[in-house]
Design a protein around this motif. Structure first.
Motif, PDB file in Angstrom:
ATOM      1  N   ILE A  32     -27.951   8.092  63.778  1.00 49.77           N
ATOM      2  CA  ILE A  32     -29.011   9.095  63.809  1.00 49.77           C
ATOM      3  C   ILE A  32     -29.903   8.760  65.012  1.00 49.77           C
ATOM      4  O   ILE A  32     -30.182   7.586  65.266  1.00 49.77           O
ATOM      5  N   LEU A  33     -30.347   9.771  65.728  1.00 56.49           N
ATOM      6  CA  LEU A  33     -31.280   9.562  66.842  1.00 56.49           C
ATOM      7  C   LEU A  33     -32.572  10.297  66.530  1.00 56.49           C
ATOM      8  O   LEU A  33     -32.543  11.489  66.200  1.00 56.49           O
ATOM      9  N   LEU A  49     -27.578   4.634  75.158  1.00 56.45           N
ATOM     10  CA  LEU A  49     -26.580   5.626  74.760  1.00 56.45           C
ATOM     11  C   LEU A  49     -25.298   5.451  75.577  1.00 56.45           C
ATOM     12  O   LEU A  49     -24.191   5.739  75.105  1.00 56.45           O
ATOM     13  N   GLN A  50     -25.455   4.956  76.786  1.00 53.62           N
ATOM     14  CA  GLN A  50     -24.277   4.759  77.639  1.00 53.62           C
ATOM     15  C   GLN A  50     -23.441   3.558  77.214  1.00 53.62           C
ATOM     16  O   GLN A  50     -22.336   3.364  77.709  1.00 53.62           O
ATOM     17  N   THR A  57     -19.138   9.934  71.093  1.00 55.39           N
ATOM     18  CA  THR A  57     -20.481  10.504  71.259  1.00 55.39           C
ATOM     19  C   THR A  57     -21.038  10.992  69.926  1.00 55.39           C
ATOM     20  O   THR A  57     -21.969  11.770  69.881  1.00 55.39           O
ATOM     21  N   GLY A  58     -20.418  10.546  68.837  1.00 52.40           N
ATOM     22  CA  GLY A  58     -20.755  11.084  67.519  1.00 52.40           C
ATOM     23  C   GLY A  58     -22.093  10.617  66.982  1.00 52.40           C
ATOM     24  O   GLY A  58     -22.380   9.425  66.934  1.00 52.40           O
ATOM     25  N   LYS A  84     -20.779  19.377  77.450  1.00 56.32           N
ATOM     26  CA  LYS A  84     -19.656  18.425  77.514  1.00 56.32           C
ATOM     27  C   LYS A  84     -20.077  17.075  78.090  1.00 56.32           C
ATOM     28  O   LYS A  84     -19.401  16.077  77.887  1.00 56.32           O
ATOM     29  N   ARG A  85     -21.211  17.062  78.792  1.00 55.99           N
ATOM     30  CA  ARG A  85     -21.667  15.793  79.379  1.00 55.99           C
ATOM     31  C   ARG A  85     -22.815  15.149  78.596  1.00 55.99           C
ATOM     32  O   ARG A  85     -23.358  14.132  79.039  1.00 55.99           O
ATOM     33  N   TRP A  86     -23.201  15.729  77.486  1.00 59.35           N
ATOM     34  CA  TRP A  86     -24.242  15.085  76.682  1.00 59.35           C
ATOM     35  C   TRP A  86     -23.790  13.680  76.302  1.00 59.35           C
ATOM     36  O   TRP A  86     -22.639  13.493  75.881  1.00 59.35           O
ATOM     37  N   LEU A  87     -24.695  12.716  76.436  1.00 59.49           N
ATOM     38  CA  LEU A  87     -24.332  11.329  76.115  1.00 59.49           C
ATOM     39  C   LEU A  87     -24.027  11.173  74.641  1.00 59.49           C
ATOM     40  O   LEU A  87     -23.207  10.339  74.248  1.00 59.49           O
TER      41      LEU A  87
END
Ligand SMILES: [Zn+2]
Length: 367
Positions: A32-33, A49-50, A57-58, A84-87
């Motif tokens: 959870i974020l 996140l990286q 990326t779940g 598609k590029r969301w971390l």
């Protein structure tokens, strides 16, 4: 369930909040974020996140607690990227935008319009999904409860309809400065395109613009009171452990909900941890809150910049008001908060402290 775990990372979000939660079992990890910190903390927050395994990326849920910049800017930056590029790609995104304020007689601000425009463009079906796309607000779900994957149970304690409604005026005045009509996502998008800080690579394609220092300084100007009051705050329970995540919520709203749920001074909500509201501001802790919540660990997210958080009065209240010997967790060691370290080491101290290792920032709390 074998070997459940519940881990909270208070990421180094400077004067703001960015909380990364991992829970589950060793072979079934979930996340959870809560919030993404201010834009100047994004390099550090995004670095965490990286570190996720490649392609993983779940995230079960991303919560943008409220519209203040120290909570929202990092996630505007994240979502300014193409989906598609969301971390991280949250299954669900909780955020109360203008449409939800208006709905409850409702919400504040320009970054809120930016985020709304981005969610609508990038991931509309994930917006406040459990609430049927409507406001995340107490009094809507049975017992205010939500069940996430693997049995993580959340109980919403803020905002209520009145605290959302109180945001309407602030929201209107915030966006008025920028000539956006509340809820006009096309206008918000057009301005967002000019905000290079959120998308250095010109991914929004309407062409880059320059933001003047004068404009940037105006971003800090609004009264945050009503916005704080609109905070999405909740109790999270998993594997026999629990934490109350209070964002910048108003103590009165939280206490009202807790009383509605049957908690009293004599029968308080017992939790392992409480993320103290509003970075330890003395304006967000009340004796009543300390009566209604019996916590062991108190989490403070702030480097002390801007507002000198946490306030000594708030920390004193926690130390004095706790039923159990409390442990205070800080995600920075600063000149401002080091005094509690020294105090906690004295013989007979009534509390313990935890800080990042020297030269580091951010801290992991394993419940
Ligand atoms: Zn804040």
């Amino acid at each position: 369930m074998s070997n459940p775990f519940f881990r909270i990372e208070m990421l180094p979000a400077k004067h703001g909040d960015a909380l990364w939660i991992e829970y589950g079992t060793p072979d079934n990890l979930r996340r959870i974020l809560i919030d993404g910190g201010p834009i100047n903390a994004w390099p550090e927050v995004s670095a965490r996140l990286q570190q996720l395994p490649p392609g993983d990326t779940g995230v079960e849920l991303a919560v943008i607690s409220h519209v203040d910049t120290d909570h929202i800017e990092g996630l505007v930056r994240l979502m300014a990227e193409p989906f598609k590029r969301w971390l991280v790609k949250p299954e669900e995104i909780w955020f109360n935008g203008w449409r939800h304020i208006g709905e409850a007689k409702n919400l504040g601000g320009r970054e809120g319009e930016f985020l709304s425009a981005l969610i609508v463009q990038r991931a509309p079906s994930r917006w406040n999904k459990r609430f049927g796309g409507k406001a995340v607000c107490t009094g809507k779900l049975a017992d205010d409860r939500v069940e996430l994957a693997v049995g993580m149970r959340l109980t919403l304690v803020s905002p209520n309809a009145a605290s959302l409604a109180a945001l309407e005026k602030d929201w209107r005045s915030s966006v008025k400065k920028w000539a956006i009509m509340p809820g006009d996502l096309e206008a918000a998008w057009a301005q967002l395109v000019d905000e290079n800080k959120f998308h250095p690579d010109a991914e929004l394609t309407l062409g880059p613009g320059d933001l003047t220092a004068d404009l940037l300084s105006q971003l800090k100007g609004r009264d945050s009171g009503a916005a704080n009051g609109s905070s999405i705050a909740f109790l999270a329970e998993f594997g026999g452990k629990s934490c109350l995540f209070l964002a910048d919520a108003h103590a009165g709203v939280v206490c009202e909900t807790l009383r509605d749920h049957g908690y009293t001074k004599d029968k308080p909500l017992k939790v392992d941890a409480m993320k103290i509201a509003h970075h330890g501001s003395r304006n967000n802790i009340t004796p009543e809150l300390l009566e209604l919540v019996d916590a062991k660990h108190f989490l403070v997210s702030s480097n002390g910049d801007k507002f000198g958080h946490p306030d000594s009065a708030a920390i004193e209240a926690v130390i004095l008001g706790s039923r159990r010997k409390p442990t205070l967790w800080f995600n920075y060691l600063s000149d401002h908060n080091a005094k509690w370290k020294a105090e906690s080491l004295k013989p007979g101290a009534r509390f313990r402290t935890k800080y990042p290792a020297k030269g580091k920032s951010g801290i992991v709390v394993t419940l």
